[in-house]
Motif scaffolding. Structure first.
Motif, mmCIF file in Angstrom:
data_model
loop_
_atom_site.group_PDB
_atom_site.id
_atom_site.type_symbol
_atom_site.label_atom_id
_atom_site.label_comp_id
_atom_site.label_asym_id
_atom_site.label_seq_id
_atom_site.Cartn_x
_atom_site.Cartn_y
_atom_site.Cartn_z
ATOM 1 N N ARG A 1 23.602 69.889 67.392
ATOM 2 C CA ARG A 1 24.500 71.041 67.494
ATOM 3 C C ARG A 1 24.988 71.228 68.927
ATOM 4 O O ARG A 1 25.871 72.037 69.183
ATOM 5 C CB ARG A 1 23.776 72.304 67.016
ATOM 6 C CG ARG A 1 23.405 72.289 65.539
ATOM 7 C CD ARG A 1 22.901 73.655 65.091
ATOM 8 N NE ARG A 1 22.528 73.657 63.685
ATOM 9 C CZ ARG A 1 21.278 73.583 63.235
ATOM 10 N NH1 ARG A 1 20.279 73.508 64.105
ATOM 11 N NH2 ARG A 1 21.018 73.588 61.945
ATOM 12 N N ARG A 2 24.378 70.471 69.864
ATOM 13 C CA ARG A 2 24.742 70.594 71.277
ATOM 14 C C ARG A 2 25.003 69.197 71.859
ATOM 15 O O ARG A 2 24.316 68.757 72.770
ATOM 16 C CB ARG A 2 23.638 71.314 72.052
ATOM 17 C CG ARG A 2 23.323 72.710 71.537
ATOM 18 C CD ARG A 2 22.379 73.449 72.468
ATOM 19 N NE ARG A 2 22.986 73.667 73.781
ATOM 20 C CZ ARG A 2 22.380 74.339 74.763
ATOM 21 N NH1 ARG A 2 21.154 74.836 74.586
ATOM 22 N NH2 ARG A 2 22.984 74.502 75.934
ATOM 23 N N THR A 3 25.989 68.515 71.322
ATOM 24 C CA THR A 3 26.350 67.193 71.820
ATOM 25 C C THR A 3 27.290 67.355 73.016
ATOM 26 O O THR A 3 28.299 68.064 72.937
ATOM 27 C CB THR A 3 27.038 66.375 70.720
ATOM 28 O OG1 THR A 3 26.179 66.299 69.584
ATOM 29 C CG2 THR A 3 27.345 64.972 71.207
ATOM 30 N N VAL A 4 26.959 66.693 74.119
ATOM 31 C CA VAL A 4 27.741 66.836 75.349
ATOM 32 C C VAL A 4 28.752 65.698 75.418
ATOM 33 O O VAL A 4 28.434 64.564 75.770
ATOM 34 C CB VAL A 4 26.823 66.842 76.584
ATOM 35 C CG1 VAL A 4 27.664 66.956 77.858
ATOM 36 C CG2 VAL A 4 25.841 68.007 76.491
ATOM 37 N N LEU A 5 29.993 66.042 75.054
ATOM 38 C CA LEU A 5 31.104 65.092 75.023
ATOM 39 C C LEU A 5 31.962 65.274 76.282
ATOM 40 O O LEU A 5 31.813 66.273 76.999
ATOM 41 C CB LEU A 5 31.940 65.316 73.766
ATOM 42 C CG LEU A 5 31.187 65.177 72.436
ATOM 43 C CD1 LEU A 5 32.093 65.565 71.268
ATOM 44 C CD2 LEU A 5 30.664 63.755 72.260
ATOM 45 N N PRO A 6 32.866 64.360 76.567
ATOM 46 C CA PRO A 6 33.694 64.504 77.768
ATOM 47 C C PRO A 6 34.479 65.803 77.831
ATOM 48 O O PRO A 6 34.768 66.301 78.929
ATOM 49 C CB PRO A 6 34.631 63.290 77.692
ATOM 50 C CG PRO A 6 33.841 62.264 76.958
ATOM 51 C CD PRO A 6 33.069 63.039 75.922
ATOM 52 N N ASP A 7 34.822 66.371 76.680
ATOM 53 C CA ASP A 7 35.594 67.615 76.688
ATOM 54 C C ASP A 7 34.732 68.845 76.455
ATOM 55 O O ASP A 7 35.242 69.933 76.184
ATOM 56 C CB ASP A 7 36.724 67.561 75.659
ATOM 57 C CG ASP A 7 36.219 67.278 74.247
ATOM 58 O OD1 ASP A 7 35.013 66.980 74.088
ATOM 59 O OD2 ASP A 7 37.028 67.354 73.307
ATOM 60 N N GLY A 8 33.408 68.693 76.565
ATOM 61 C CA GLY A 8 32.537 69.862 76.464
ATOM 62 C C GLY A 8 31.416 69.688 75.462
ATOM 63 O O GLY A 8 31.246 68.628 74.855
ATOM 64 N N GLU A 9 30.661 70.748 75.289
ATOM 65 C CA GLU A 9 29.501 70.745 74.395
ATOM 66 C C GLU A 9 29.909 71.269 73.028
ATOM 67 O O GLU A 9 30.532 72.325 72.925
ATOM 68 C CB GLU A 9 28.407 71.624 74.994
ATOM 69 C CG GLU A 9 27.139 71.709 74.188
ATOM 70 C CD GLU A 9 26.140 72.656 74.817
ATOM 71 O OE1 GLU A 9 25.571 73.488 74.074
ATOM 72 O OE2 GLU A 9 25.923 72.589 76.036
ATOM 73 N N GLN A 10 29.568 70.518 71.972
ATOM 74 C CA GLN A 10 29.928 70.953 70.629
ATOM 75 C C GLN A 10 29.032 70.266 69.599
ATOM 76 O O GLN A 10 28.414 69.243 69.889
ATOM 77 C CB GLN A 10 31.389 70.603 70.347
ATOM 78 C CG GLN A 10 31.692 69.110 70.373
ATOM 79 C CD GLN A 10 33.169 68.831 70.297
ATOM 80 O OE1 GLN A 10 33.927 69.169 71.218
ATOM 81 N NE2 GLN A 10 33.607 68.225 69.216
#
Length: 450
Positions: free
Chosen positions: A21-30
Protein backbone atom coordinates in the motif's frame (compact mmCIF):
# COMPACT_ATOMS: atom_id res chain seq x y z
CA UNK A 1 1.39 -29.07 -20.55
CA UNK A 2 3.92 -26.60 -21.95
CA UNK A 3 2.90 -23.18 -23.17
CA UNK A 4 3.57 -22.59 -26.86
CA UNK A 5 6.21 -19.80 -26.86
CA UNK A 6 4.83 -18.53 -30.19
CA UNK A 7 1.25 -18.23 -28.93
CA UNK A 8 0.92 -14.55 -28.13
CA UNK A 9 -2.46 -15.19 -26.50
CA UNK A 10 -0.86 -17.34 -23.78
CA UNK A 11 -0.99 -15.58 -20.38
CA UNK A 12 2.27 -14.26 -18.94
CA UNK A 13 3.03 -15.71 -15.55
CA UNK A 14 5.53 -13.60 -13.64
CA UNK A 15 8.07 -14.99 -11.22
CA UNK A 16 7.08 -12.78 -8.30
CA UNK A 17 4.55 -10.08 -7.51
CA UNK A 18 5.09 -7.78 -4.52
CA UNK A 19 2.15 -5.71 -3.35
CA UNK A 20 2.37 -2.77 -0.98
CA UNK A 21 0.00 0.00 0.00
CA UNK A 22 3.10 2.21 0.26
CA UNK A 23 5.10 1.57 -2.91
CA UNK A 24 7.66 4.33 -3.54
CA UNK A 25 7.56 5.07 -7.27
CA UNK A 26 9.34 7.89 -9.13
CA UNK A 27 6.20 10.02 -8.97
CA UNK A 28 5.50 9.39 -5.29
CA UNK A 29 4.18 6.89 -2.78
CA UNK A 30 1.05 4.95 -3.71
CA UNK A 31 -0.55 1.49 -3.49
CA UNK A 32 0.87 -0.72 -6.24
CA UNK A 33 1.78 -4.22 -7.33
CA UNK A 34 5.24 -4.82 -8.77
CA UNK A 35 5.63 -7.83 -11.06
CA UNK A 36 9.09 -9.31 -11.61
CA UNK A 37 10.24 -11.43 -14.54
CA UNK A 38 13.69 -12.88 -14.08
CA UNK A 39 15.91 -10.12 -12.70
CA UNK A 40 13.89 -7.11 -13.87
CA UNK A 41 10.72 -5.25 -12.98
CA UNK A 42 8.28 -6.14 -15.76
CA UNK A 43 4.96 -4.53 -14.79
CA UNK A 44 3.73 -2.03 -12.22
CA UNK A 45 0.01 -2.35 -11.62
CA UNK A 46 -2.66 -1.32 -9.16
CA UNK A 47 -2.41 -2.77 -5.68
CA UNK A 48 -5.48 -4.99 -6.11
CA UNK A 49 -4.89 -5.83 -9.77
CA UNK A 50 -4.85 -9.58 -10.43
CA UNK A 51 -1.44 -10.40 -11.90
CA UNK A 52 -0.62 -14.08 -12.50
CA UNK A 53 2.61 -15.07 -10.77
CA UNK A 54 4.35 -18.10 -9.38
CA UNK A 55 4.62 -16.28 -6.03
CA UNK A 56 2.85 -13.27 -4.58
CA UNK A 57 3.69 -11.44 -1.37
CA UNK A 58 1.48 -8.78 0.14
CA UNK A 59 3.53 -6.37 2.25
CA UNK A 60 0.36 -4.48 3.22
CA UNK A 61 1.48 -1.34 5.08
CA UNK A 62 5.17 -2.10 4.92
CA UNK A 63 6.71 0.26 2.39
CA UNK A 64 8.28 -1.07 -0.80
CA UNK A 65 11.36 0.99 -1.67
CA UNK A 66 14.00 0.71 -4.37
CA UNK A 67 17.20 -0.89 -3.14
CA UNK A 68 19.57 1.74 -1.77
CA UNK A 69 22.69 2.59 -3.74
CA UNK A 70 25.64 3.54 -1.53
CA UNK A 71 28.43 5.05 -3.61
CA UNK A 72 30.72 5.72 -0.64
CA UNK A 73 31.83 2.52 1.08
CA UNK A 74 35.28 1.59 2.38
CA UNK A 75 35.52 -2.20 2.19
CA UNK A 76 39.30 -2.26 2.83
CA UNK A 77 39.93 -5.60 1.09
CA UNK A 78 42.50 -6.80 0.08
CA UNK A 79 45.22 -5.92 2.56
CA UNK A 80 43.16 -4.59 5.47
CA UNK A 81 40.40 -7.18 5.58
CA UNK A 82 40.79 -7.23 9.36
CA UNK A 83 39.20 -3.76 9.22
CA UNK A 84 36.16 -4.89 7.20
CA UNK A 85 36.04 -7.00 4.00
CA UNK A 86 33.60 -7.74 1.17
CA UNK A 87 31.76 -10.54 2.97
CA UNK A 88 31.01 -8.56 6.13
CA UNK A 89 30.42 -5.19 4.47
CA UNK A 90 27.94 -6.52 1.92
CA UNK A 91 26.06 -8.66 4.45
CA UNK A 92 25.57 -5.54 6.55
CA UNK A 93 24.58 -3.58 3.44
CA UNK A 94 21.90 -6.12 2.52
CA UNK A 95 20.53 -6.08 6.06
CA UNK A 96 20.25 -2.30 5.76
CA UNK A 97 18.39 -2.33 2.45
CA UNK A 98 21.46 -1.46 0.36
CA UNK A 99 21.57 -3.50 -2.86
CA UNK A 100 24.46 -1.75 -4.61
CA UNK A 101 27.72 -0.38 -3.24
CA UNK A 102 30.67 1.35 -4.86
CA UNK A 103 33.93 0.56 -3.08
CA UNK A 104 36.46 3.31 -2.39
CA UNK A 105 40.00 2.88 -3.76
CA UNK A 106 41.89 3.48 -0.53
CA UNK A 107 42.50 1.60 2.73
CA UNK A 108 42.94 -1.58 0.71
CA UNK A 109 46.46 -2.74 -0.10
CA UNK A 110 47.25 -2.09 -2.85
CA UNK A 111 45.06 0.96 -3.34
CA UNK A 112 43.11 0.95 -6.60
CA UNK A 113 45.37 3.34 -8.52
CA UNK A 114 46.23 1.16 -11.54
CA UNK A 115 44.74 -1.78 -13.42
CA UNK A 116 46.82 -4.37 -11.57
CA UNK A 117 45.43 -3.14 -8.26
CA UNK A 118 41.89 -3.15 -9.69
CA UNK A 119 42.40 -6.77 -10.79
CA UNK A 120 43.53 -7.64 -7.25
CA UNK A 121 40.44 -5.91 -5.86
CA UNK A 122 38.12 -7.78 -8.20
CA UNK A 123 39.77 -11.09 -7.36
CA UNK A 124 39.41 -10.40 -3.64
CA UNK A 125 35.70 -9.63 -4.08
CA UNK A 126 34.86 -12.61 -6.27
CA UNK A 127 32.18 -14.82 -4.73
CA UNK A 128 31.99 -12.80 -1.50
CA UNK A 129 29.42 -10.07 -2.16
CA UNK A 130 25.78 -10.27 -1.15
CA UNK A 131 25.01 -7.09 -3.10
CA UNK A 132 26.12 -5.75 -6.48
CA UNK A 133 29.45 -3.95 -6.25
CA UNK A 134 31.21 -1.35 -8.36
CA UNK A 135 34.61 0.22 -7.88
CA UNK A 136 36.17 3.68 -7.82
CA UNK A 137 39.66 4.25 -9.16
CA UNK A 138 42.09 6.49 -7.33
CA UNK A 139 43.76 9.68 -8.53
CA UNK A 140 47.05 10.20 -6.68
CA UNK A 141 50.27 12.08 -7.50
CA UNK A 142 52.02 10.47 -10.45
CA UNK A 143 49.30 8.14 -11.74
CA UNK A 144 47.82 10.44 -14.42
CA UNK A 145 48.68 7.95 -17.15
CA UNK A 146 46.94 5.12 -15.26
CA UNK A 147 43.53 6.77 -15.24
CA UNK A 148 42.58 5.84 -18.80
CA UNK A 149 43.42 2.19 -18.17
CA UNK A 150 41.27 2.16 -15.07
CA UNK A 151 38.47 3.89 -16.97
CA UNK A 152 38.65 1.33 -19.78
CA UNK A 153 38.65 -1.46 -17.17
CA UNK A 154 35.28 -0.26 -15.88
CA UNK A 155 35.75 1.89 -12.78
CA UNK A 156 32.82 4.23 -12.21
CA UNK A 157 34.99 7.29 -11.65
CA UNK A 158 37.98 8.49 -9.66
CA UNK A 159 38.54 9.62 -6.09
CA UNK A 160 41.14 12.05 -4.82
CA UNK A 161 42.02 13.93 -1.65
CA UNK A 162 43.16 17.52 -1.26
CA UNK A 163 44.47 16.81 2.28
CA UNK A 164 46.19 13.76 3.80
CA UNK A 165 43.96 10.71 3.53
CA UNK A 166 45.03 8.97 6.73
CA UNK A 167 47.01 6.27 4.89
CA UNK A 168 50.43 6.97 3.41
CA UNK A 169 49.88 4.92 0.25
CA UNK A 170 47.08 7.25 -0.95
CA UNK A 171 48.56 10.77 -0.87
CA UNK A 172 46.63 13.96 -1.71
CA UNK A 173 46.75 16.06 -4.87
CA UNK A 174 48.15 19.57 -4.73
CA UNK A 175 46.56 22.34 -6.79
CA UNK A 176 48.50 21.58 -9.98
CA UNK A 177 47.85 17.83 -9.72
CA UNK A 178 44.15 18.47 -9.07
CA UNK A 179 43.93 20.48 -12.30
CA UNK A 180 45.73 17.71 -14.22
CA UNK A 181 43.38 15.07 -12.81
CA UNK A 182 40.37 17.18 -13.74
CA UNK A 183 41.68 17.61 -17.28
CA UNK A 184 42.18 13.85 -17.66
CA UNK A 185 38.76 13.06 -16.22
CA UNK A 186 37.14 15.60 -18.54
CA UNK A 187 38.83 14.01 -21.56
CA UNK A 188 37.54 10.59 -20.46
CA UNK A 189 34.04 11.99 -19.79
CA UNK A 190 34.30 10.45 -16.34
CA UNK A 191 33.76 11.77 -12.81
CA UNK A 192 36.18 12.99 -10.13
CA UNK A 193 34.94 12.67 -6.55
CA UNK A 194 36.85 14.77 -4.06
CA UNK A 195 37.53 14.68 -0.35
CA UNK A 196 37.79 18.46 -0.10
CA UNK A 197 39.68 19.85 2.87
CA UNK A 198 42.44 22.45 2.61
CA UNK A 199 45.51 21.40 4.61
CA UNK A 200 46.37 25.08 5.13
CA UNK A 201 43.34 25.31 7.44
CA UNK A 202 43.90 22.05 9.34
CA UNK A 203 45.58 22.29 12.73
CA UNK A 204 47.60 19.56 14.38
CA UNK A 205 47.14 18.59 18.00
CA UNK A 206 48.90 15.85 19.94
CA UNK A 207 45.97 15.20 22.23
CA UNK A 208 42.23 15.79 21.95
CA UNK A 209 40.34 13.98 24.71
CA UNK A 210 37.27 16.15 24.03
CA UNK A 211 35.42 16.38 20.75
CA UNK A 212 35.46 20.17 20.96
CA UNK A 213 39.27 20.16 20.89
CA UNK A 214 39.28 17.91 17.83
CA UNK A 215 36.56 19.93 16.08
CA UNK A 216 38.66 23.08 16.36
CA UNK A 217 41.43 21.40 14.35
CA UNK A 218 39.19 20.99 11.28
CA UNK A 219 37.15 24.20 10.96
CA UNK A 220 34.56 24.85 8.24
CA UNK A 221 37.11 27.02 6.40
CA UNK A 222 39.09 23.88 5.58
CA UNK A 223 36.14 22.63 3.53
CA UNK A 224 35.08 25.91 1.95
CA UNK A 225 38.61 26.78 0.87
CA UNK A 226 39.17 23.38 -0.74
CA UNK A 227 35.77 23.45 -2.42
CA UNK A 228 36.63 26.78 -4.02
CA UNK A 229 39.77 25.15 -5.44
CA UNK A 230 37.78 22.19 -6.78
CA UNK A 231 35.31 24.56 -8.40
CA UNK A 232 38.15 26.50 -10.03
CA UNK A 233 39.70 23.30 -11.41
CA UNK A 234 36.37 22.04 -12.73
CA UNK A 235 35.58 25.38 -14.35
CA UNK A 236 38.99 25.57 -16.01
CA UNK A 237 38.86 22.03 -17.43
CA UNK A 238 35.17 21.30 -17.92
CA UNK A 239 35.45 18.27 -15.63
CA UNK A 240 32.47 16.77 -13.87
CA UNK A 241 33.23 16.79 -10.13
CA UNK A 242 31.45 15.58 -7.02
CA UNK A 243 32.06 16.72 -3.44
CA UNK A 244 32.23 13.90 -0.93
CA UNK A 245 30.74 13.91 2.59
CA UNK A 246 29.93 17.61 2.83
CA UNK A 247 29.91 18.59 6.51
CA UNK A 248 30.21 22.40 6.42
CA UNK A 249 26.96 24.09 5.43
CA UNK A 250 28.93 27.30 4.84
CA UNK A 251 29.96 25.81 1.49
CA UNK A 252 26.41 25.61 0.15
CA UNK A 253 26.37 29.12 -1.39
CA UNK A 254 29.67 28.34 -3.16
CA UNK A 255 28.17 25.17 -4.65
CA UNK A 256 25.02 26.96 -5.76
CA UNK A 257 26.94 29.82 -7.36
CA UNK A 258 29.20 27.40 -9.22
CA UNK A 259 26.22 25.60 -10.70
CA UNK A 260 24.70 28.89 -11.77
CA UNK A 261 28.01 29.57 -13.49
CA UNK A 262 27.81 26.31 -15.45
CA UNK A 263 30.24 24.22 -13.40
CA UNK A 264 29.33 20.53 -13.43
CA UNK A 265 29.40 19.94 -9.70
CA UNK A 266 27.31 17.80 -7.36
CA UNK A 267 27.54 17.13 -3.63
CA UNK A 268 26.72 14.49 -1.08
CA UNK A 269 26.37 14.40 2.66
CA UNK A 270 26.02 11.48 5.06
CA UNK A 271 23.48 10.25 7.60
CA UNK A 272 25.80 11.06 10.50
CA UNK A 273 26.03 14.74 9.52
CA UNK A 274 22.22 14.86 9.35
CA UNK A 275 21.39 12.93 12.53
CA UNK A 276 24.23 13.58 15.01
CA UNK A 277 25.64 16.82 16.41
CA UNK A 278 28.83 17.96 18.08
CA UNK A 279 27.09 19.23 21.22
CA UNK A 280 26.10 15.72 22.25
CA UNK A 281 29.37 13.81 21.80
CA UNK A 282 30.91 12.69 25.11
CA UNK A 283 34.61 13.00 25.82
CA UNK A 284 36.53 10.00 24.52
CA UNK A 285 33.62 8.73 22.38
CA UNK A 286 35.72 8.31 19.26
CA UNK A 287 33.14 6.14 17.49
CA UNK A 288 31.87 9.60 16.46
CA UNK A 289 35.14 10.66 14.83
CA UNK A 290 35.17 11.22 11.09
CA UNK A 291 36.79 13.69 8.72
CA UNK A 292 35.42 16.22 8.02
CA UNK A 293 34.02 16.21 11.56
CA UNK A 294 30.48 16.31 12.83
CA UNK A 295 29.47 19.92 13.41
CA UNK A 296 26.83 21.64 15.54
CA UNK A 297 23.04 21.46 15.45
CA UNK A 298 22.67 24.72 13.51
CA UNK A 299 24.96 23.33 10.83
CA UNK A 300 22.94 20.10 10.77
CA UNK A 301 19.75 22.08 10.18
CA UNK A 302 21.42 23.99 7.35
CA UNK A 303 22.46 20.72 5.68
CA UNK A 304 18.84 19.57 5.77
CA UNK A 305 17.90 22.87 4.09
CA UNK A 306 20.50 22.10 1.41
CA UNK A 307 18.90 18.72 0.80
CA UNK A 308 15.42 20.18 0.59
CA UNK A 309 16.37 22.80 -1.98
CA UNK A 310 18.66 20.56 -4.06
CA UNK A 311 22.03 22.11 -3.32
CA UNK A 312 22.97 18.73 -1.83
CA UNK A 313 22.15 15.93 -4.25
CA UNK A 314 22.53 12.62 -2.44
CA UNK A 315 23.03 10.92 0.93
CA UNK A 316 25.48 8.01 1.29
CA UNK A 317 27.13 6.52 4.35
CA UNK A 318 30.91 6.86 3.98
CA UNK A 319 31.02 3.53 5.85
CA UNK A 320 34.61 3.46 7.13
CA UNK A 321 35.13 0.91 9.90
CA UNK A 322 38.29 -0.08 11.70
CA UNK A 323 39.30 -2.50 14.46
CA UNK A 324 38.22 -1.34 17.94
CA UNK A 325 41.84 -0.86 18.99
CA UNK A 326 42.14 1.94 16.42
CA UNK A 327 39.31 3.84 18.05
CA UNK A 328 41.46 5.03 20.93
CA UNK A 329 39.91 7.31 23.56
CA UNK A 330 41.82 10.29 22.15
CA UNK A 331 40.25 12.07 19.17
CA UNK A 332 43.71 13.14 17.96
CA UNK A 333 44.93 9.57 17.44
CA UNK A 334 41.73 7.56 16.82
CA UNK A 335 40.87 6.38 13.31
CA UNK A 336 38.50 8.81 11.60
CA UNK A 337 35.66 6.77 10.21
CA UNK A 338 32.05 5.94 11.07
CA UNK A 339 30.54 2.49 10.55
CA UNK A 340 26.89 2.77 9.56
CA UNK A 341 26.08 0.96 6.31
CA UNK A 342 23.37 -1.15 7.98
CA UNK A 343 21.81 1.89 9.68
CA UNK A 344 21.70 4.61 7.05
CA UNK A 345 18.05 4.11 6.07
CA UNK A 346 16.51 3.93 9.56
CA UNK A 347 18.74 6.71 10.87
CA UNK A 348 17.71 8.97 8.02
CA UNK A 349 14.04 8.03 8.28
CA UNK A 350 13.98 8.72 12.03
CA UNK A 351 15.19 12.28 11.46
CA UNK A 352 13.45 12.91 8.12
CA UNK A 353 10.02 11.97 9.44
CA UNK A 354 10.55 14.26 12.42
CA UNK A 355 11.20 17.07 9.93
CA UNK A 356 8.04 16.39 7.91
CA UNK A 357 9.75 14.64 5.00
CA UNK A 358 8.54 11.48 3.29
CA UNK A 359 9.88 8.18 1.97
CA UNK A 360 10.04 9.42 -1.66
CA UNK A 361 12.50 12.07 -0.46
CA UNK A 362 14.76 9.36 0.94
CA UNK A 363 14.44 7.32 -2.25
CA UNK A 364 15.54 10.32 -4.31
CA UNK A 365 18.56 10.99 -2.07
CA UNK A 366 19.63 7.42 -1.23
CA UNK A 367 18.50 5.32 -4.22
CA UNK A 368 17.95 7.11 -7.54
CA UNK A 369 20.40 9.97 -7.01
CA UNK A 370 23.46 7.85 -6.17
CA UNK A 371 22.64 5.42 -9.00
CA UNK A 372 22.47 8.26 -11.50
CA UNK A 373 25.69 9.80 -10.18
CA UNK A 374 27.67 6.76 -11.32
CA UNK A 375 25.60 5.88 -14.39
CA UNK A 376 23.81 2.82 -12.98
CA UNK A 377 20.47 3.71 -14.52
CA UNK A 378 18.83 0.33 -13.88
CA UNK A 379 19.44 0.71 -10.16
CA UNK A 380 17.74 2.74 -7.47
CA UNK A 381 14.22 3.02 -8.91
CA UNK A 382 10.99 1.10 -9.19
CA UNK A 383 10.27 1.37 -12.90
CA UNK A 384 9.66 -1.17 -15.65
CA UNK A 385 12.94 -2.50 -17.00
CA UNK A 386 14.89 -1.65 -13.85
CA UNK A 387 16.71 -4.31 -11.87
CA UNK A 388 14.35 -5.78 -9.29
CA UNK A 389 16.39 -4.47 -6.34
CA UNK A 390 13.76 -3.85 -3.69
CA UNK A 391 13.36 -3.31 0.04
CA UNK A 392 10.44 -4.02 2.34
CA UNK A 393 10.61 -1.40 5.10
CA UNK A 394 8.47 -1.10 8.23
CA UNK A 395 8.32 2.68 8.69
CA UNK A 396 6.67 2.53 12.12
CA UNK A 397 8.86 -0.06 13.84
CA UNK A 398 10.69 1.39 16.85
CA UNK A 399 13.86 -0.36 17.92
CA UNK A 400 17.17 0.18 19.66
CA UNK A 401 20.54 -0.35 17.99
CA UNK A 402 22.87 -2.85 19.61
CA UNK A 403 26.26 -2.69 17.95
CA UNK A 404 26.98 -6.34 18.69
CA UNK A 405 24.01 -7.37 16.53
CA UNK A 406 25.18 -5.51 13.42
CA UNK A 407 26.79 -7.46 10.59
CA UNK A 408 29.83 -5.33 9.73
CA UNK A 409 33.05 -6.82 11.06
CA UNK A 410 33.55 -4.89 14.32
CA UNK A 411 30.83 -3.84 16.81
CA UNK A 412 31.73 -0.14 16.80
CA UNK A 413 29.25 2.55 15.75
CA UNK A 414 28.12 5.90 17.19
CA UNK A 415 24.53 4.68 16.88
CA UNK A 416 25.01 2.03 19.57
CA UNK A 417 22.05 2.08 22.01
CA UNK A 418 20.23 4.75 20.01
CA UNK A 419 16.48 4.45 19.45
CA UNK A 420 15.49 4.50 15.77
CA UNK A 421 12.22 4.31 13.87
CA UNK A 422 11.95 2.18 10.74
CA UNK A 423 13.29 -1.30 10.15
CA UNK A 424 14.28 -3.21 7.02
CA UNK A 425 12.17 -6.36 6.77
CA UNK A 426 13.45 -7.95 3.54
CA UNK A 427 15.81 -7.09 0.69
CA UNK A 428 15.61 -8.43 -2.88
CA UNK A 429 18.54 -8.36 -5.28
CA UNK A 430 17.60 -8.72 -8.94
CA UNK A 431 14.32 -10.42 -8.10
CA UNK A 432 15.43 -12.80 -5.36
CA UNK A 433 15.32 -12.27 -1.64
CA UNK A 434 18.80 -11.94 -0.15
CA UNK A 435 19.53 -14.77 2.27
CA UNK A 436 22.80 -14.07 4.06
CA UNK A 437 22.90 -17.68 5.25
CA UNK A 438 23.07 -18.84 1.62
CA UNK A 439 25.73 -18.31 -1.04
CA UNK A 440 26.22 -14.66 -2.03
CA UNK A 441 24.76 -13.59 -5.40
CA UNK A 442 26.24 -10.13 -5.82
CA UNK A 443 27.81 -9.17 -9.14
CA UNK A 444 30.68 -6.89 -9.97
CA UNK A 445 29.57 -3.83 -11.89
CA UNK A 446 31.47 -2.01 -14.61
CA UNK A 447 31.07 1.38 -16.23
CA UNK A 448 28.81 1.25 -19.26
CA UNK A 449 27.13 3.78 -21.56
CA UNK A 450 23.64 4.88 -20.56
Amino acid sequence: MMTDPYDISAPVIYDLVLRSRRTVLPDGEQPAAVAIAGERIAVIGDYDEPIPAHRTEDLRDHALLPGLVDTHVHVNEPGRTHWEGFATATRAAAAGGVTTIVDMPLNSLPPTVDTAALAAKRAAAEGKTWVDTGFWGGAVPGNDTDLKGLHDAGVLGFKCFTAPSGVDEFPPLDTAALHRACATVAALDSLLVVHAEDPAHLHETRSAPSFATFLATRPPEAETSAIREVIAAAKATGARVHLLHLAAAEALPEIHAARQDGVRITAETCPHYLTLAAEHIPDGATAYKCCPPLRDEANRDALWDGLRDGRIDIVVTDHSPSPPAMKTADFATAWGGIASIQLGLPAMWTEARRRGLALPDLARWMCTGPADLVGLHRKGRITTGADADLVAFDPDREWTVHAEDLLHRHPVTPYDRQALTGKVVSTWLRGKRIDTDAAPRGRQLRRSPR
